[in-house]
Design an enzyme around this catalytic site. Structure first.
Site, mmCIF file in Angstrom:
data_model
loop_
_atom_site.group_PDB
_atom_site.id
_atom_site.type_symbol
_atom_site.label_atom_id
_atom_site.label_comp_id
_atom_site.label_asym_id
_atom_site.label_seq_id
_atom_site.Cartn_x
_atom_site.Cartn_y
_atom_site.Cartn_z
ATOM 1 N N GLY A 233 0.973 -1.277 -0.095
ATOM 2 C CA GLY A 233 -0.056 0.012 -0.003
ATOM 3 C C GLY A 233 0.809 1.309 -0.033
ATOM 4 N N PRO A 234 0.243 2.540 -0.186
ATOM 5 C CG PRO A 234 -1.261 3.892 -1.029
ATOM 6 C CD PRO A 234 -1.038 2.595 -0.502
ATOM 7 C CB THR A 237 -1.855 3.266 4.133
ATOM 8 O OG1 THR A 237 -0.699 2.233 3.808
ATOM 9 C CG2 THR A 237 -2.330 4.214 2.902
ATOM 10 C CE LYS A 239 3.216 -0.221 3.394
ATOM 11 N NZ LYS A 239 2.943 1.219 3.198
ATOM 12 C CB THR A 240 4.782 -0.137 10.227
ATOM 13 O OG1 THR A 240 5.334 -0.302 9.260
ATOM 14 C CG2 THR A 240 5.626 -0.680 11.385
ATOM 15 C CD GLU A 457 -6.597 31.147 -7.277
ATOM 16 O OE1 GLU A 457 -7.441 30.549 -6.963
ATOM 17 O OE2 GLU A 457 -5.540 31.133 -7.666
ATOM 18 C CG HIS A 460 -9.370 28.371 -10.760
ATOM 19 N ND1 HIS A 460 -8.988 27.479 -11.695
ATOM 20 C CD2 HIS A 460 -7.983 28.798 -10.749
ATOM 21 C CE1 HIS A 460 -7.934 27.331 -12.362
ATOM 22 N NE2 HIS A 460 -7.122 28.273 -11.220
#
Length: 654
Positions: A233-234, A237, A239-240, A457, A460
């Site tokens: 995964g990125p 996120t 994992k550890t 701006e 936009h």
């Protein structure tokens, strides 16, 4: 015992721990002291030539000892010691068996001839001897450079060994595993309750925990638990964190280390550490081995052209492959690894029997972000106006680590302002700080540049308000932030798939900033660099990746395996490249003209919005509703698992 005595006993200074090097130091000091105090030069006086000849002719010398053909040690007769000239030269450390004088005679041959002649003329009775003596201190100084080099080499070898287990960092323990062990003496306190979101990933690893707790439940039916699980995964996120939760839930020995811990400058060390790691894990089975950032050693073999066939990383990977496929399932050793570069891992590592399962740990969706916020907001003093649901909507694309950083940044902002609690506005300021960068109110901008930025701006904001599939606006500012001179923040919906119409509307809204400059001033500036980069990347993806172009057709040139980066050729011909470039250019130009038309139809509202921006510098959604009315496109928001990046339009002047 009184309180004072208790304090005295508690504060008693502990003696320093014994070190074996102290013995070496004491021995060396004793040797040096012995050499210094036993040296003849410490108790002897140096004679001149006249003094020596006088003593010699008076027949006061008992014997002369020539040492190393260089110095003559002179011993005085006992009955001559009572003479006044000798009494005043007696040292406090003088011993009867040591010389009272010494004499530097020069050439040995001439000195011996002189002694022989004087002895015959004056009928002297002294003895003459030659001796060879070794001075230990001189020998040490002679070999001192070599001793220093050897000591320096030992020091660096100890440092490079990295303090591995089994020998306190000695050179012989360099091949030992550097894994940190968590067992009953040092338990991991993290559990699945501490991991917000990641429901699918937690389900997968829960089975591993169940197997370690009750393996008979699975083996009695003939089933085999997967030997390895790979968390992909990125970054940020969790994992550890998920691996820590597995260790905390399972309650078994847990070996944790990084992939780079196997890599060393010495050949064969990585493979040795792999062997030692699995040997320790088998001795403590059932157990878990967690290897973080496994891509450090698990890269596909033969892909690195800079190294030869005897690459140390390849040897380490080969040993890891052997160990993972070598131990039986009855040892109950499970390997969990984490990486964010699964595309570069070796295929042999990913096959069944090694890492049987790949568990994808994705960026959190809307619901999971709300859960993560609740976890990280527990230690923070919140005000009643804090809206977690809005914050989770405002942070698409944020990982768990990003959300933790956001909560911490909000607390710091509130503390900087002297508040007693963290308010909702502090969280919004923290989002602006993380996404846009540091606010720079003191940046020097001319009135003409400020007006250009305001219309940019406003363009936009106007286009995004009028386009159905564009993300709804949250805030527009012309205050410089980071490298941007102005920015617009949107609230994009959670999408699992993106339609071509949605991408085109987003491109049109992004180009509306430059279109507003062209419409109002009939000139364009370099301020739309970030916009152009974004829409060019988006248009190229529509044509070459997603197959959303009629001319190119249902073809993609995207390589999900990541192997195309090693290729020096394009996956299409030169004719196709020309068609791709033409289609990308036409796609962008059509949306640019579309943006100009939308702004032309709403020119009066565009001017009103730009003037309001120049006055207030920061405007919100409510201000746009006053000018444009309610946005005509109201959508029902569904929770989805896809997360898009925050739409942040920023302009960088180069």
């Amino acid at each position: 015992m009184s309180q004072e005595n208790k304090n005295t006993s508690n504060t008693k200074i502990k003696p320093p721990k014994f070190n074996f090097y102290w013995i070496y130091g004491i021995i060396f000091a004793l040797i040096i002291g012995y050499q210094l105090f036993s040296s003849d030069s410490m108790s002897s006086k140096n004679l001149s030539q006249n003094e020596f000849e006088t003593i010699l002719e008076d027949n006061d010398i008992e014997k002369i000892v020539i040492v190393n053909k260089d110095i003559a040690n002179i011993f005085i007769k006992k009955d001559a010691l009572d003479k006044e000239k000798h009494k005043k030269n007696v040292s406090s450390i003088y011993a009867s068996n040591s010389p009272m004088y010494y004499y530097n005679f020069g050439d040995l041959k001439n000195f011996e001839d002189q002694l022989k002649l004087t002895k015959q003329e004056n009928s002297l009775d002294f003895d003459l001897k030659n001796e060879e003596q070794t001075n230990f201190l001189e020998q040490i100084f002679m070999y001192l450079p070599f001793i220093f080099l050897i000591g320096l080499w030992i020091y660096f070898m100890r440092r490079m060994s990295g303090g591995g287990s089994g020998g306190g960092g000695q050179i012989f323990s360099i091949g030992k595993s550097k894994a940190k062990l968590f067992d009953e003496n040092q338990k991991v306190k993290t559990s699945f309750k501490d991991v917000a979101g990641l429901e699918g990933a937690k389900e997968e690893v829960q089975e591993i925990v169940d197997f370690l707790k009750s393996p008979d439940k699975y083996t009695s039916l003939g089933g085999k638990i997967p030997k390895g699980a790979l968390l992909v995964g990125p970054p940020g996120t969790g994992k550890t964190l998920l691996a820590k939760a597995v260790a905390g839930e399972a309650g078994v020995p847990f070996f944790s280390l990084s992939g780079s811990d196997f890599v060393e400058m010495f050949v064969g060390v990585g493979a040795s550490r792999v062997r030692d790691l699995f040997k320790q894990a088998q001795q403590k089975s059932p157990s878990i081995i967690f290897i973080d950032e496994i891509d450090a050693i698990g890269r596909a073999r033969g892909k690195n052209n800079m190294t030869g066939g005897n690459d140390e990383r390849e040897n380490t990977l080969n040993q890891l492959l052997t160990e993972m496929d070598g131990f039986g399932t009855d040892t109950n050793v499970i390997v969990i690894a984490a990486t964010n570069r699964a595309d570069v891992l070796d295929k042999a590592l990913m096959r069944a029997g090694r890492f049987d399962r790949q568990i994808y740990v994705d960026l959190p969706d809307l619901k999971e972000r709300a859960e993560i916020f609740k976890v990280h907001l527990k230690p923070i003093k919140l005000d009643k106006d804090a809206d977690i649901e809005f914050l989770s909507q405002q942070t698409p694309g944020f990982s768990g680590a990003d959300i933790a950083n956001l909560c911490n940044e909000a607390a710091l902002i509130a503390a900087r302002k002297g508040k007693k609690a963290v308010h909702h506005q502090d969280f919004l300021d923290a989002v602006d700080r993380i996404v846009g960068g540091l606010e720079k109110k003191n940046k020097i901008i001319s009135p003409r540049e400020k007006k250009t930025i305001a219309f940019h701006e406003a363009g936009h904001a106007t286009a995004s308000w009028m386009l159905e599939h564009a993300a709804p606006l949250v805030k527009v500012t012309i205050v410089p932030r980071g490298q941007s001179l102005g920015a617009a923040w949107y609230l994009p919906e959670e999408r699992q798939i993106v339609l071509a119409e949605q991408m085109l509307d987003e491109m049109c809204a992004t180009l509306a900033g430059r279109a507003a400059e062209k419409l109002m001033f009939d000139k364009i500036s370099t301020g739309a660099l970030n916009d152009l980069e974004k829409i060019t990347r988006q248009a190229r993806a529509m044509v070459t990746v997603y197959g959303l172009n009629d001319k190119i057709g249902n073809i993609t040139y995207y390589d999900s395996s990541g192997q195309s980066e090693y290729s020096f050729t394009k996956p299409y011909s030169e004719e196709t490249a020309q068609v791709i470039d033409k289609e990308i250019s036409e796609l962008i130009e059509v949306q640019y003209q579309r943006a100009i038309k939308i702004l032309s139809d709403n020119k009066d509202k565009l001017i009103t919005l730009a003037e309001l921006l120049l006055e207030k510098e920061v405007i919100f959604k409510n201000d746009l509703e006053v000018i444009f009315g309610k946005r005509p496109f109201e959508k029902e928001v569904f929770h989805s698992e896809d997360s898009s990046k925050t739409e942040n339009s920023s302009e960088t002047v180069e």
